[in-house]
Design an enzyme around this catalytic site. Structure first.
Site, PDB file in Angstrom:
ATOM      1  CE  LYS A 214      13.942  40.191   6.920  1.00  0.00           C
ATOM      2  NZ  LYS A 214      12.595  39.696   6.693  1.00  0.00           N
TER       3      LYS A 214
ATOM      4  CG  ASP B 289       8.566  44.288   8.096  1.00  0.00           C
ATOM      5  OD1 ASP B 289       9.568  44.783   7.544  1.00  0.00           O
ATOM      6  OD2 ASP B 289       8.209  43.110   7.954  1.00  0.00           O
TER       7      ASP B 289
ATOM      8  CD  GLN C 237      10.695  36.562   6.690  1.00  0.00           C
ATOM      9  OE1 GLN C 237      11.452  37.294   7.309  1.00  0.00           O
ATOM     10  NE2 GLN C 237      10.435  36.742   5.404  1.00  0.00           N
TER      11      GLN C 237
END
Ligand code: NAD
Length: 283
Positions: free
Chosen positions: A53, A120, A97
């Site tokens: 990322k 997200d 994460q």
């Protein structure tokens, strides 16, 4: 013979466009978009995803900030970092994460992210916005699937779609996005009977199961558009999808391969969502 549609190529194209826009911001001396990534612990796969990322952000010119907390970090410590990022006007997107170490409640932690920085798309507010058809962040893998369908030249309007898999991360949101585009959608799962027969009705077949090469020609309507979300590792260490791509290729209009299919689109959509947040916040 159907077409193999590579997410890696679509992603490269979208990223090039994004880089041009950010180069333009740089030239104008403007603040750049910024993604904050929060990692708790040292899960090896998570460490590698985070590096990916960071690299992806750098490749288009998005700033990334990494917050790496100890495996033993308390709920309060994780939430304090999220709060700091929520308050920081220079941060456009926040990503925690997953998975989090045992003992930390993922839902509780994700719910602390400012929904307007939740790139997200996993915050309950954004899930609600998706189901209400309101503007908000959509989860990255489902967004990637929709972009692939568009690039395949497939307009879901008035088509029959079957989504295999009903997870809140992939199957359920993809089904909702397809419905929004006018498709008539059936969600199939492990308790669905006569799955191949049901899938043979589908003009659009999205497969998100996690079973190597389960879907063969007996699942395919001639000319269908097939997107394979599954990622499975064989005993030999090879990556394969849920679809037996070689076996179905002659029967489809288009299908995505694994690897180089949906995977690269997921990270690309994270970058696009970060840019979307930046543009909203600087408008
Ligand atoms: P999940 O385990 O949460 O859900 C799997 C779904 O498949 C469930 O709804 C289950 O009912 C259904 N299922 C399982 N076996 C079945 C069967 N034999 N027949 C019909 N349905 C069956 O998984 P998930 O998070 O939705 O992920 C699905 C797959 O997609 C996995 O392989 C995962 O690695 C992959 N994935 C890929 C990306 C990407 O970026 N490419 C992102 C997320 C997930």
């Amino acid at each position: 013979m159907g077409k193999l549609v590579y997410g890696s190529e679509i992603s490269a194209d979208l990223r090039a466009g994004l880089k041009d826009r950010i180069d333009g911001l740089k030239a104008e001396g403007k603040r750049l978009p910024c993604l904050a990534v929060i990692l708790v612990g040292n899960h090896p796969a998570s460490l590698s995803y985070i590096k990916g990322k960071e690299k992806a952000c750098a490749s288009v010119g998005i700033d990334s900030r990494m917050y790496h907390l100890e495996e033993t970090a308390s709920k309060e410590e994780v939430i304090a970092v999220i709060e700091e990022c929520n308050q920081d006007a220079g941060v456009d997107g926040i990503l925690v994460q997953l998975p989090l170490p045992k003992g930390l409640n993922e839902k509780e932690i994700l719910a602390c992210i400012d929904p307007d920085k939740d790139v997200d798309g996993l915050h309950p507010v954004n899930v609600g916005r998706l189901y209400l058809g309101e503007d908000g962040f959509r989860p990255c893998t489902p967004l990637g699937v929709m972009e692939i369908l568009q690039r395949m030249g497939c307009d879901p309007d008035r088509k029959r779609a079957v989504v295999i898999g009903r997870s809140s991360l992939v199957g359920a949101p993809v089904a909702r996005l397809l419905q929004d585009k006018g498709a008539t959608v059936t969600i199939a799962h492990s308790h669905t009977r006569n799955l191949p027969e049901l899938c043979r009705e589908a003009d659009i077949l999205i497969v998100a199961i996690g079973r190597p090469k389960l879907v063969g020609p007996e699942y395919i309507k001639e000319g269908a558009y097939v997107v394979d979300v599954g990622i499975n590792r064989t005993e030999e260490g090879k990556l394969v999808g849920d679809v037996d791509t070689d076996a179905v290729l002659d029967h489809v209009s288009a299908v995505t391969p694994v690897p180089k299919g949906v995977g690269p689109m997921t990270i690309c959509m994270l970058l696009m969502n970060t840019m979307k947040s930046y543009e909203k916040r600087t408008a």
